[in-house]
Write an enzyme that holds these catalytic residues in place. Structure first.
Site, PDB file in Angstrom:
ATOM      1  N   GLY A  48       9.637  -3.898  -1.745  1.00 28.76           N
ATOM      2  CA  GLY A  48       8.386  -4.075  -1.016  1.00 28.76           C
ATOM      3  C   GLY A  48       7.469  -5.270  -1.771  1.00 28.76           C
ATOM      4  O   GLY A  48       6.589  -5.562  -0.917  1.00 28.76           O
ATOM      5  N   ASP A 107       0.615   4.598  -4.644  1.00 28.17           N
ATOM      6  CA  ASP A 107       0.576   5.826  -3.701  1.00 28.17           C
ATOM      7  C   ASP A 107       0.433   7.150  -4.735  1.00 28.17           C
ATOM      8  O   ASP A 107      -0.462   7.426  -5.157  1.00 28.17           O
ATOM      9  CB  ASP A 107       1.705   5.790  -2.843  1.00 28.17           C
ATOM     10  CG  ASP A 107       1.692   6.896  -1.937  1.00 28.17           C
ATOM     11  OD1 ASP A 107       0.463   7.495  -1.625  1.00 28.17           O
ATOM     12  OD2 ASP A 107       2.475   7.203  -1.154  1.00 28.17           O
ATOM     13  N   PHE A 156      -0.677   5.140   6.224  1.00 27.26           N
ATOM     14  CA  PHE A 156       0.725   4.572   6.117  1.00 27.26           C
ATOM     15  C   PHE A 156       0.646   2.954   6.654  1.00 27.26           C
ATOM     16  O   PHE A 156       0.247   2.809   8.010  1.00 27.26           O
ATOM     17  CB  PHE A 156       1.827   5.206   6.692  1.00 27.26           C
ATOM     18  CG  PHE A 156       3.029   4.971   6.165  1.00 27.26           C
ATOM     19  CD1 PHE A 156       3.758   5.343   5.153  1.00 27.26           C
ATOM     20  CD2 PHE A 156       3.816   3.954   6.857  1.00 27.26           C
ATOM     21  CE1 PHE A 156       5.016   5.133   4.609  1.00 27.26           C
ATOM     22  CE2 PHE A 156       5.201   3.557   6.503  1.00 27.26           C
ATOM     23  CZ  PHE A 156       5.673   3.839   5.291  1.00 27.26           C
ATOM     24  N   VAL A 157       0.871   2.076   5.798  1.00 26.21           N
ATOM     25  CA  VAL A 157       0.635   0.600   6.098  1.00 26.21           C
ATOM     26  C   VAL A 157       2.193   0.105   6.208  1.00 26.21           C
ATOM     27  O   VAL A 157       3.047   0.246   4.988  1.00 26.21           O
ATOM     28  CB  VAL A 157      -0.350  -0.128   5.245  1.00 26.21           C
ATOM     29  CG1 VAL A 157      -1.762   0.307   5.823  1.00 26.21           C
ATOM     30  CG2 VAL A 157       0.015   0.122   3.953  1.00 26.21           C
TER      31      VAL A 157
HETATM   32  P1  IMP Z   1       4.373   5.901  -5.404  1.00 26.87           P
HETATM   33  O1  IMP Z   1       5.537   5.943  -6.164  1.00 26.87           O
HETATM   34  O2  IMP Z   1       4.205   7.169  -4.780  1.00 26.87           O
HETATM   35  O3  IMP Z   1       3.267   5.314  -6.135  1.00 26.87           O
HETATM   36  O4  IMP Z   1       5.011   4.841  -4.311  1.00 26.87           O
HETATM   37  C1  IMP Z   1       5.014   3.728  -4.333  1.00 26.87           C
HETATM   38  C2  IMP Z   1       6.070   2.829  -3.480  1.00 26.87           C
HETATM   39  O5  IMP Z   1       5.927   3.855  -2.185  1.00 26.87           O
HETATM   40  C3  IMP Z   1       5.849   1.648  -3.283  1.00 26.87           C
HETATM   41  O6  IMP Z   1       6.337   0.821  -3.868  1.00 26.87           O
HETATM   42  C4  IMP Z   1       5.957   1.442  -1.485  1.00 26.87           C
HETATM   43  O7  IMP Z   1       7.387   1.204  -1.710  1.00 26.87           O
HETATM   44  C5  IMP Z   1       6.090   2.834  -1.186  1.00 26.87           C
HETATM   45  N1  IMP Z   1       5.099   3.285  -0.389  1.00 26.87           N
HETATM   46  C6  IMP Z   1       3.909   4.064  -0.603  1.00 26.87           C
HETATM   47  N2  IMP Z   1       2.857   4.205   0.303  1.00 26.87           N
HETATM   48  C7  IMP Z   1       3.200   3.111   1.467  1.00 26.87           C
HETATM   49  C8  IMP Z   1       2.961   2.779   2.678  1.00 26.87           C
HETATM   50  O8  IMP Z   1       1.867   3.101   3.163  1.00 26.87           O
HETATM   51  N3  IMP Z   1       3.710   2.039   3.525  1.00 26.87           N
HETATM   52  C9  IMP Z   1       4.961   1.454   2.812  1.00 26.87           C
HETATM   53  N4  IMP Z   1       5.430   2.156   1.620  1.00 26.87           N
HETATM   54  C10 IMP Z   1       4.688   2.794   0.911  1.00 26.87           C
HETATM   55 MG    MG Z   2       8.220  -0.061  -3.056  1.00 30.71          MG
END
Ligand code: IMP
Ligand code: MG
Length: 183
Positions: A48, A107, A156-157
């Site tokens: 990402g 997230d 969600f983006v």
């Molecule tokens: P975390 O481990 O839950 O903080 O997730 C982070 C990862 O989840 C990011 O590196 C993204 O790849 C993915 N992610 C979280 N939210 C979104 C979203 O809204 N759109 C797309 N990918 C997301």
């Molecule tokens: Mg990611």
């Protein structure tokens, strides 16, 4: 692809000016703490962060190297972050380095917390973190982020590197999708 878009959350101009400002802030901090010769290792979290990091590094005049880390947290069509998993090899030679971990979005916090732990286990001298987006929601893992591009609502983006089921990364703006596009 256009018909799948619900609304534009952040357009390309807004992103570009914020990334420029972030880059300047990071470059200034590096210069004031280590002088112009301070070298850093950027650790972008794949996939990402690719678009963000490509833009960000062009605002960093310092000597720098890149060591990517591949982490998955949203497998396939999932809209819920699952616990983070590392794939492939880690960047080597992090010992004694000043490291800046770069991700697209914070997230649940699990991805950044995991990568941060790993980088520290490799005896980095200093670890800082940078995300383009920070979702307003409770974190599963608390993690301090040093540089944040935008605070956004818990939606969600996709676009500017972020995906749904691996698609939409090539959209230049950050957008939300229509529900029909997420099946
Ligand atoms: P975390 O481990 O839950 O903080 O997730 C982070 C990862 O989840 C990011 O590196 C993204 O790849 C993915 N992610 C979280 N939210 C979104 C979203 O809204 N759109 C797309 N990918 C997301
Ligand atoms: Mg990611």
């Amino acid at each position: 692809m256009r018909k799948d878009v619900h609304r534009v959350l952040l357009d390309r101009e807004a992103i570009a000016s914020r990334v420029t400002a972030l880059g300047r802030a990071i470059a200034d901090d590096l210069e004031s703490t280590g002088g112009p010769s301070r070298e850093i290792v950027l650790v972008p979290i794949l996939t990402g962060s690719i678009v963000f990091v490509a833009d960000l590094i062009r605002h960093l005049p310092q000597r720098l190297r890149i060591g990517v880390m591949s982490v998955s947290s949203y497998p396939g069509r999932s809209l819920e972050s699952k616990s983070a998993l590392i794939h492939g090899s880690l960047p080597d030679d992090l010992a004694g380095r000043h490291v800046l971990i770069v991700d697209d979005i914070l997230d649940t916090g699990q991805t950044l917390a995991l990568v941060r732990r790993i980088v520290l286990e490799h005896h980095a001298a200093q670890v800082r973190t940078c995300v383009l987006l920070r979702k307003s929601r409770p974190r599963v893992e608390e993690v301090d982020v040093d540089y944040v591009g935008f605070d956004i609502p818990d939606v969600f983006v996709v676009g500017y590197g972020l995906d749904y089921n691996d698609y939409y990364r090539n959209l230049p703006d950050l957008v939300t999708l229509r529900p029909e596009a997420m099946r």
